[in-house]
Design an enzyme around this catalytic site. Structure first.
Site, PDB file in Angstrom:
ATOM      1  N   TRP A 172       0.816  -1.223   0.000  1.00  0.00           N
ATOM      2  CA  TRP A 172       0.000   0.000   0.000  1.00  0.00           C
ATOM      3  C   TRP A 172       0.852   1.276   0.000  1.00  0.00           C
ATOM      4  CZ3 TRP A 172      -1.377  -3.885   3.699  1.00  0.00           C
ATOM      5  CH2 TRP A 172      -2.424  -4.699   3.278  1.00  0.00           C
ATOM      6  N   HIS A 173       2.000   1.209  -0.652  1.00  0.00           N
ATOM      7  CA  HIS A 173       2.854   2.386  -0.805  1.00  0.00           C
ATOM      8  C   HIS A 173       3.043   2.649  -2.300  1.00  0.00           C
ATOM      9  CE1 HIS A 173       4.684   1.233   3.351  1.00  0.00           C
ATOM     10  NE2 HIS A 173       3.572   1.929   3.478  1.00  0.00           N
ATOM     11  N   TYR A 174       1.945   2.914  -2.980  1.00  0.00           N
ATOM     12  CA  TYR A 174       1.995   3.091  -4.430  1.00  0.00           C
ATOM     13  C   TYR A 174       2.785   4.343  -4.801  1.00  0.00           C
ATOM     14  CZ  TYR A 174      -1.733  -0.340  -4.187  1.00  0.00           C
ATOM     15  OH  TYR A 174      -2.461  -1.468  -3.923  1.00  0.00           O
ATOM     16  N   HIS A 175       3.485   4.263  -5.919  1.00  0.00           N
ATOM     17  CA  HIS A 175       4.286   5.378  -6.390  1.00  0.00           C
ATOM     18  C   HIS A 175       4.374   5.312  -7.912  1.00  0.00           C
ATOM     19  CE1 HIS A 175       6.864   1.911  -5.444  1.00  0.00           C
ATOM     20  NE2 HIS A 175       7.534   2.238  -6.542  1.00  0.00           N
TER      21      HIS A 175
ATOM     22  N   THR B 136      10.631   0.969   2.650  1.00  0.00           N
ATOM     23  CA  THR B 136       9.356   0.322   2.913  1.00  0.00           C
ATOM     24  C   THR B 136       8.216   1.319   3.019  1.00  0.00           C
ATOM     25  OG1 THR B 136       9.867   0.380   5.263  1.00  0.00           O
ATOM     26  CG2 THR B 136      10.415  -1.633   4.078  1.00  0.00           C
TER      27      THR B 136
END
Length: 343
Positions: free
Chosen positions: A253-256, A291
């Site tokens: 859930w750390h979209y980039h 992370t």
């Protein structure tokens, strides 16, 4: 790089706290060291190989702090903060210009009433709304990604206190191991599960935090029964770490990505083909720096904010712009101006 480091340090001093490191997290630290995730780097904010103690956004009293608190360090004479406001569209002007220039926004308040906020410049004509697509850049939305994550759930034989991510193991094959606990479950998050995960579970330091008959094989079987995704499960997954990672892979859930440097914005984060518009967030990253993106995003905001102010000083435009809002209405619940050094 000095300005980047200074921006990181500014955010760190304002917002982060050293974790308490109680029994559960201490056992995991010792388990990582026993598993060979070396050296032990102690408490540090640097991203370096080995086992380290990171930081958190909770203070000693358990109060969570967030990026909004950085607003108290802003100049209250030059900033207005709108609460419960959502940008509906960006306004552009093209009159007398070779390419469009961002000139304001249409935003919606909590009552779904639309308002217009424009950047007003002494030399700028009234903004003209353009209904067509202002700039068609096919690279917008391309290159989006996320770090992969695999979870190992370890049932506790006894309750432990809730703890978030405090201990981090960073290996030379570029995997990250983070640990948190709540109620009677622990979570082992890693970008790529590796053999040292099994070694941590089987370590002497971790012995008191799992059932004596809970082998890594049984824990992997437990994970295969949990619907972490819609991928098919293979009978070989508990014996093959590569297959286990494929079968149980999740998003962290750390979209980039999506507005990457060189594709959508230039090296100064200015949108290609548009004047007076920048994108400064995780969508500009080519890959995740770790992370979690939030420290780097906050650093980038501080770093670019300082650069923009310096650029305005250099061109003599510092006092030529202000923010005007229309229509003029009672915006008691919409607008809040933060006084200096006070939230």
């Amino acid at each position: 790089m000095e300005e980047v480091e200074a921006a990181y340090e500014w955010v760190e001093k304002k917002l982060v706290y050293r974790p308490p490191m109680k029994g559960w997290q201490s056992a995991l630290k010792d388990g990582l060291l026993e598993a060979g995730v070396l050296p032990y780097n102690g408490f540090t904010l640097d991203h370096i190989y080995g086992t380290k103690i990171g930081v958190m956004l909770f203070d000693r009293e358990g109060q969570k702090h967030s990026v909004v608190e950085l607003l108290k360090y802003a100049n209250s004479d030059t900033i207005v903060v709108y609460l419960y406001a959502y940008v509906h569209k960006i306004l552009f002007t093209t009159k007398g210009r070779p390419k469009p220039k961002a000139s304001g926004v249409i935003y919606q308040d909590a009552d779904r009433v639309f308002h217009k906020a424009e950047l007003v410049n002494k030399a700028m004509n009234e903004a003209h709304k353009i209904n067509r697509v202002v700039l068609d850049n096919p690279m917008v939305g391309q290159g989006m990604g996320d770090n992969l994550m695999n979870i190992v759930v370890v049932p506790f034989p006894q309750p432990v206190g809730v703890s978030l991510l405090e201990v981090v193991g960073i290996t030379k094959f570029d995997s990250f191991s983070e640990y948190c606990a709540g109620l009677s479950l622990s979570y082992n998050l890693t970008r790529r599960s590796q053999n040292h995960i099994i070694e941590v579970i089987n370590s002497n330091a971790f012995f008191n935090y799992k059932y004596t008959n809970a082998t890594a094989h049984e824990l992997f079987n437990l994970m295969l029964d949990i619907p972490t995704n819609l991928r098919p499960r293979h009978v070989t997954s508990t014996l093959n770490l590569t297959q286990f990672c494929i079968d149980t892979v999740m998003t962290i859930w750390h979209y980039h990505g999506g507005c990457q440097v060189g594709r959508v914005v230039d090296k100064n984060y200015k949108v290609l083909g548009i004047d007076a518009l920048r994108v400064i967030d995780g969508s500009t990253f080519l890959k995740s720096p770790g992370t979690n993106l939030q420290a780097t995003v906050m650093m980038l905001g501080r770093y670019m904010g300082q650069r923009i102010l310096r650029e305005r000083d250099e061109v003599g435009e510092k006092n030529e712009k202000d923010l005007s809002v229309s229509p003029i209405e009672d915006e008691t619940n919409l607008c809040s101006s933060f006084p200096k050094n006070k939230l």
